[in-house]
Motif scaffolding. Structure first.
Motif, PDB file in Angstrom:
ATOM      1  N   THR A 186      -3.007   4.378  -6.499  1.00 53.30           N
ATOM      2  CA  THR A 186      -2.489   4.996  -5.534  1.00 53.30           C
ATOM      3  C   THR A 186      -2.028   6.537  -5.940  1.00 53.30           C
ATOM      4  O   THR A 186      -2.128   6.670  -7.130  1.00 53.30           O
ATOM      5  CB  THR A 186      -1.277   4.383  -4.718  1.00 53.30           C
TER       6      THR A 186
ATOM      7  N   GLU B  19       0.903  -1.246  -0.256  1.00 54.13           N
ATOM      8  CA  GLU B  19       0.027   0.099   0.049  1.00 54.13           C
ATOM      9  C   GLU B  19       0.897   1.218  -0.084  1.00 54.13           C
ATOM     10  O   GLU B  19       1.722   1.274   0.591  1.00 54.13           O
ATOM     11  CB  GLU B  19      -0.897  -0.185   1.087  1.00 54.13           C
TER      12      GLU B  19
ATOM     13  N   GLU C 195      -3.664   4.927   0.521  1.00 53.83           N
ATOM     14  CA  GLU C 195      -5.127   4.461   0.147  1.00 53.83           C
ATOM     15  C   GLU C 195      -6.303   4.928   1.247  1.00 53.83           C
ATOM     16  O   GLU C 195      -6.001   5.347   2.426  1.00 53.83           O
ATOM     17  CB  GLU C 195      -5.194   2.965  -0.013  1.00 53.83           C
TER      18      GLU C 195
END
Length: 716
Positions: free
Chosen positions: A387, A57, A60
């Motif tokens: 992202t 990630e 997010e």
């Protein structure tokens, strides 16, 4: 006793050409049932999105579920909403996020095509992945500051995103929702620079804001775009052409669009415009959530702060496409607009979706090459996640922003497997559906498309980490289908597509259907040929199959059996596979056709049998050839020895009419097997073939041919 069932719904399941996706026990979109369990397991192992590690990630929205798009857990029975909220009250607070950093890239440029190893995607950290280190996540404040520096992130009441999703006017919205439930529409015809018929329908009452769609948009500077997207798009083109100026107001004002004039010449413009709109929507949704996260973080006492900015799950856009190659084209446009610094799993995407070799000859028609060039596999599904600087391919559905899928591929995910229940919660918060090349999907299996729409925007059966205090009220009230935008792009309208438009397009801001004016495929054939249209009297749509078969056996067959010795080179074109076995069995068993020799080619006919049938038809050993529309759609056979064409029904695609009449009969004339002007075409139609008849006979003639007392119309 008809063989069709419901003609407005499912069609037969054609076998298809070169399809690589296989599954056991379920119809291939263009193929017959496949029960190869070993190949099924091998393909699934290759295709399934891998579980996603939190370490991948970057920046997010919290509350992402870690379930796979296919490997879902068993789902318990539906619980009341109040009990669901109470049971999940303790599941608040975002997870800690990590980001992968490669030591070789720290302090330097990011490789835009770096692939994340499969083990890393699975969350396995071992010696081979020792370079993956944990990095502190950028805080909400930092993320918001970056967005404000980018485009100031100001709320604009004139932005359709605000007026349609974020802050619709309550009074107008409530009245229109009531009208939608009662199916009350205000319809008007419009005039646009493009040639064709434009019909705009808006739920009552129609206020002054509805007139905004009648104004043209000259270029991207007139759109409410994110600054980054606007800059990237203007680099590619600074103004819109006539088509883009006409259709952009409806698309960017979040109205449903059925565009029935798509062709290879305008396909790229439509793709670019549609992708720009959906990526802009995703970015605005994401940035609104990040901004509100920052507000909540700064508020000491945020119990009174109500921020409704989300759906139940993350996916917001669903793209239904016919082949993997069409998916590749869409993603190329998206990446050119987003200009990401990094693309994760891009090599895997190129290996499984991009066809490196040319697999079609240049003598095939342009529309055929556009559809079947490249990777023509019609069994796929793919999640795409954005992202701040990255695009990730093969993300889990619950972690994706866009889901690309063929009808067959997505239906298999919805239905699940033998040992696991199906899951459709990831479709609960879809706000935009794009159906590209819908005419090609009709030739696959339209029932899959209908099945998908039946499972859109349903109340989820599990929470999937949802923060219900952030969910928009119209999601909680089960009104999401009235906010969903559907964009359907097709080369021509059909009964199936039109039915879907009427049934599923319930957009509270309205819907528009754009259809061209047809001069008719009977015009400009390039050879002189007698074309006879015979109208049959079918009292209802359901009675049409039986009425057509009765007319065929009583009026057409006697003309073939009257002089059997002179009957040769007759092609009987059959649009629907449901009619094909009925006619084939009649030729095989009826005493009326005992003197006629025939062969048949359908979408299911093996290649060897096709070659034998064509050879025997050319040599005269078989005087009649039964030929289905889907066989022509998937193969485009260039038949030889044709002297007469009988159309049991009109083709959906008007191009097929010209290819058979001009191509088959014209070739026979060129080869000296038919005298000029001696070929003939006879077409059976009814008033229920209105859409098909308009494309073949022309918009100006169709009304007279449907309403006149006479039932025979001749054209030369």
């Amino acid at each position: 006793m008809g063989f069709r069932g419901s003609r407005g719904g499912s069609r037969g399941v054609p076998r298809g050409r070169g399809a690589r996706g296989r599954r056991g026990g379920l119809m291939q979109g263009r193929g017959k049932p496949i029960f190869d369990s070993a190949r099924m397991a091998q393909t699934e192992a290759k295709e399934l999105p891998e579980p996603e590690s939190e370490s991948s990630e970057e920046e997010e929205i919290p509350r992402e579920d870690e379930s796979s798009d296919e490997e879902t857990e068993d789902i318990p029975a539906i619980r009341p909403y109040a009990a669901l909220v109470q049971s999940l009250a303790i599941e608040s607070g975002p997870h800690t996020k990590r980001r992968k950093l490669d030591h070789s890239q720290q302090g330097g440029d990011i490789d835009p095509k770096r692939d994340v190893p499969d083990d890393a995607e699975l969350g396995r950290v071992d010696a081979e992945n020792a370079d993956d280190v944990e990095e502190d996540e950028e805080g909400p404040g930092t993320a918001t500051d970056g967005l404000l520096q980018d485009d100031e992130d100001l709320e604009d009441a004139s932005d359709p995103f605000e007026s349609h999703f974020a802050a619709p006017e309550a009074d107008i919205l409530s009245q229109r929702l009531k009208s939608l439930r009662n199916n009350q529409w205000s319809t008007k015809k419009m005039v646009l620079p493009i040639d064709g018929k434009v019909v705009l329908s808006i739920p009552e009452p129609v206020d002054s804001t509805a007139s905004v769609t009648s104004s043209l948009i000259s270029g991207p500077e007139n759109l409410k775009l994110k600054h980054k997207l606007s800059g990237a798009f203007i680099k590619q083109q600074t103004s819109f052409d006539k088509l883009e100026r006409s259709i952009a107001p409806f698309i960017f004002n979040y109205q449903d669009v059925l565009f029935c004039s798509r062709h290879p010449g305008n396909a790229e413009s439509l793709r670019r415009l549609t992708c720009l709109h959906m990526v802009n929507h995703i970015f605005k949704t994401r940035d609104r959530v990040i901004k509100n996260n920052a507000r909540l973080a700064k508020e000491v006492d945020n119990t009174e702060l109500e921020l409704r900015d989300q759906g139940f799950t993350r996916p917001k856009v669903l793209m239904i496409l016919p082949t993997r190659e069409s998916c590749v084209r869409m993603i190329k446009v998206i990446t050119s607009l987003c200009e990401p610094e990094q693309q994760e799993n891009v090599k895997r995407f190129e290996d499984t979706y991009v066809e490196k070799t040319v697999n079609l000859s240049e003598d095939k028609p342009e529309d055929f090459r556009e559809l079947f060039a490249g990777n023509d596999d019609d069994m796929f599904r793919l999640g795409l996640k954005f992202t701040r600087k990255t695009i990730k391919y093969f993300s889990q559905f619950y972690n994706s922003d866009i889901i690309f899928a063929s009808p067959l591929g997505l239906r298999m995910a919805l239905e699940g497997k033998e040992d696991k229940k199906g899951d459709y919660d990831f479709l609960s918060s879809i706000e935009m559906v794009v159906v590209d090349q819908a005419d090609a999907l009709v030739m696959q299996r339209w029932e899959h498309v209908e099945f998908i729409f039946e499972h859109l925007n349903l109340q989820p059966r599990e929470a999937h980490g949802c923060d219900f205090s952030r969910v928009r009220n119209w999601y909680l009230d089960n009104n999401a289908k009235y906010f969903r935008q559907i964009i359907t792009l097709t080369a021509f309208n059909t009964t199936e597509i039109n039915t879907l438009f009427l049934k599923e397009s319930k957009n509270w801001t309205g819907k528009v259907k754009i259809s061209p004016n047809y001069s008719g495929a009977i015009q400009g054939l390039g050879l002189k040929v007698k074309q006879t249209f015979s109208r049959l009297g079918a009292p209802s749509f359901d009675a049409d199959p039986d009425s057509r078969f009765e007319y065929f056996t009583s009026a057409i067959i006697p003309t073939l059996t009257r002089r059997i010795k002179d009957t040769s080179g007759v092609v009987i074109f059959i649009p629907s596979y449901f009619d094909f076995p009925r006619i084939r069995n009649y030729f095989a068993t009826s005493p009326n056709t005992s003197g006629l020799s025939f062969a048949s080619i359908s979408e299911y006919t093996p290649v060897r049998d096709v070659a034998r049938a064509r050879s025997h038809f050319l040599s005269g050993r078989h005087s009649i050839l039964l030929y289905t529309e889907r066989a022509h759609h998937f193969r485009r056979y260039r038949l030889q020895g044709v002297k007469k064409i009988i159309m049991y029904g009109l083709p959906d695609n008007p191009i097929f009419y010209k290819e058979m009449v001009e191509g088959y009969l014209g070739r026979s004339v060129q080869e000296g097997k038919l005298e000029p002007g001696q070929g003939s075409v006879r077409i059976i139609f009814s008033k229920w073939d209105l859409l098909k008849l308009e494309r073949v006979a022309g918009s100006e003639r169709v009304g007279k041919m449907i309403r006149d007392k006479g039932d025979t119309f001749d054209f030369l």
